[in-house]
Design an enzyme around this catalytic site. Structure first.
Site, mmCIF file in Angstrom:
data_model
loop_
_atom_site.group_PDB
_atom_site.id
_atom_site.type_symbol
_atom_site.label_atom_id
_atom_site.label_comp_id
_atom_site.label_asym_id
_atom_site.label_seq_id
_atom_site.Cartn_x
_atom_site.Cartn_y
_atom_site.Cartn_z
ATOM 1 N N LYS A 190 0.819 -1.245 -0.024
ATOM 2 C CA LYS A 190 0.057 -0.067 0.056
ATOM 3 C C LYS A 190 0.989 1.204 -0.097
ATOM 4 O O LYS A 190 1.718 1.426 1.052
ATOM 5 C CB LYS A 190 -0.807 0.097 1.416
ATOM 6 C CG LYS A 190 -1.802 1.108 1.519
ATOM 7 C CD LYS A 190 -2.742 1.315 2.471
ATOM 8 C CE LYS A 190 -3.592 2.481 2.522
ATOM 9 N NZ LYS A 190 -4.500 2.566 3.769
ATOM 10 N N LYS B 211 -2.182 -1.487 -3.955
ATOM 11 C CA LYS B 211 -3.058 -0.431 -3.756
ATOM 12 C C LYS B 211 -2.251 0.914 -4.000
ATOM 13 O O LYS B 211 -1.358 0.905 -3.114
ATOM 14 C CB LYS B 211 -3.987 -0.510 -2.458
ATOM 15 C CG LYS B 211 -4.653 0.706 -2.046
ATOM 16 C CD LYS B 211 -5.279 0.743 -0.694
ATOM 17 C CE LYS B 211 -6.001 2.195 -0.504
ATOM 18 N NZ LYS B 211 -6.445 2.287 0.816
#
Ligand code: PBG
Length: 327
Positions: A196, A249
């Site tokens: 992330k 992400k």
């Protein structure tokens, strides 16, 4: 392969039938996870201004929204909660009577066929907006682990079908896995937000979750965008700690990371088509600059082609409709 003029690549592109028969990748409604925002109160369905078409729902209207999603064939939703009030330690995240356990209970009752995934993070619940406990000017990793594990256990007890830690503290997957296992939830899967990045693409979400950091930023725990080797280490670490599914992400600017992960790991992969990616599309569509159906299906196809098994996307309901009508 025969070279031109014996070989002609265009031969197999001539008709819709041939193109459809030979399509290598197709996103499917089975791949989608629908992210939703739940707020305290009753009868609330308020559009999020930074994310047109997405809403703040109270629990009652959320169950209606998710019934509709399930009727379109969507199999899973991921829940983000906004608490009644925020504090230093994000206690709303692990309150047994908090917004997420309440919503999970109601959804499991109203839409039992839907897989309910709970995001685990403190940022929506802390007064300072950081993803963990703040000590001086830094987010204390190890103190945060205990609170994240508590939140995960509370959601598990409420009936969540999957736990998705998004905080980026070191060791949180192992800590949550241990807590779940010790409490009889050894069969509950963990989907970790493994790679992330500290991304500007989360801008619209921070309005939706009212979780913008009140000081500093998230760069001391989320990943530095230029790095891919570091992403491989993050993902490897989470797999070793017991993650069942790992996530990349954001999705679109990080498809290289997704593809590398697909090549390196055999576990299922998720990609998060985040708020900024969604809102850019919505803004361009509103201006008449892009065709919404075509652009969204192209984006979802690209994410799938790069290697995602699961796609978290705010376009889920629309895409489910479009895929149905194009069959
Ligand atoms: C919580 C969290 C965020 C998102 C998912 N979980 C925000 C952030 O880390 O700042 C972003 C989702 C999106 O932008 O759609 N940590």
């Amino acid at each position: 392969m025969a070279m031109f003029p014996t070989g002609r690549m265009r031969r197999l592109r001539q008709t819709a039938n041939l193109r459809k028969m030979l399509r290598e990748t197709m996103p499917s409604v089975d791949d989608f996870v629908f992210p939703v925002f739940v707020v305290p109160g009753k009868g609330i369905k308020k559009e999020i201004s930074s994310m047109p078409g997405c809403f703040h729902h109270s629990v009652d209207t959320l169950t209606e929204e998710l019934k509709e999603a399930a009727s379109l064939g969507i199999r899973a939703a991921i829940l983000f909660g906004l608490p009644e009030s925020k504090d230093e330690t994000g206690s709303g995240a692990y309150d047994e009577k908090g917004i997420i356990p309440t919503a999970v209970g109601a959804i499991k009752k109203a839409v039992p066929e839907l897989t309910v995934i709970t995001d685990v993070c403190l940022c929506e619940y802390t007064s300072h907006g950081h993803c963990g406990v703040v000590q001086g000017n830094t987010v204390d990793n190890d103190k945060t682990l205990e609170l994240l594990s508590r939140a995960a256990l509370v959601y598990a007890k409420a009936g969540a079908d999957m736990i998705a830690p998004s905080d980026m503290m070191d060791g949180r997957v192992g800590s949550i896995r241990k807590t779940l296992d010790e409490n009889g939830f050894s069969n509950l899967p963990i989907m970790s937000y493994a790679a992330k990045y500290a991304s500007a693409f989360y801008g619209p979400f921070r309005e939706a979750a009212q979780s913008a950091p009140q000081f500093g930023d998230r760069r001391s725990y989320q990943m530095d965008p230029p790095n891919w080797r570091e992403a491989m280490r993050e993902m490897e670490e989470d797999i070793e700690e017991g993650a069942d599914i790992i996530m990349v992400k954001p999705a679109l600017a990080y498809l290289d990371i997704l593809q590398r992960a697909r090549q390196a790991f055999s576990c299922p992969l998720a990609a998060y088509n985040v708020s900024g990616e969604y809102s850019m599309v919505k803004a361009a569509v509103k201006n008449g600059w892009l065709d919404e159906k075509q652009i969204v299906l192209e984006i979802l196809t690209a994410i799938k082609r790069a290697g995602a098994d699961i796609i978290l996307t705010y376009h889920a309901k629309d895409a489910a409709r479009w895929l149905k009508s194009s069959q």
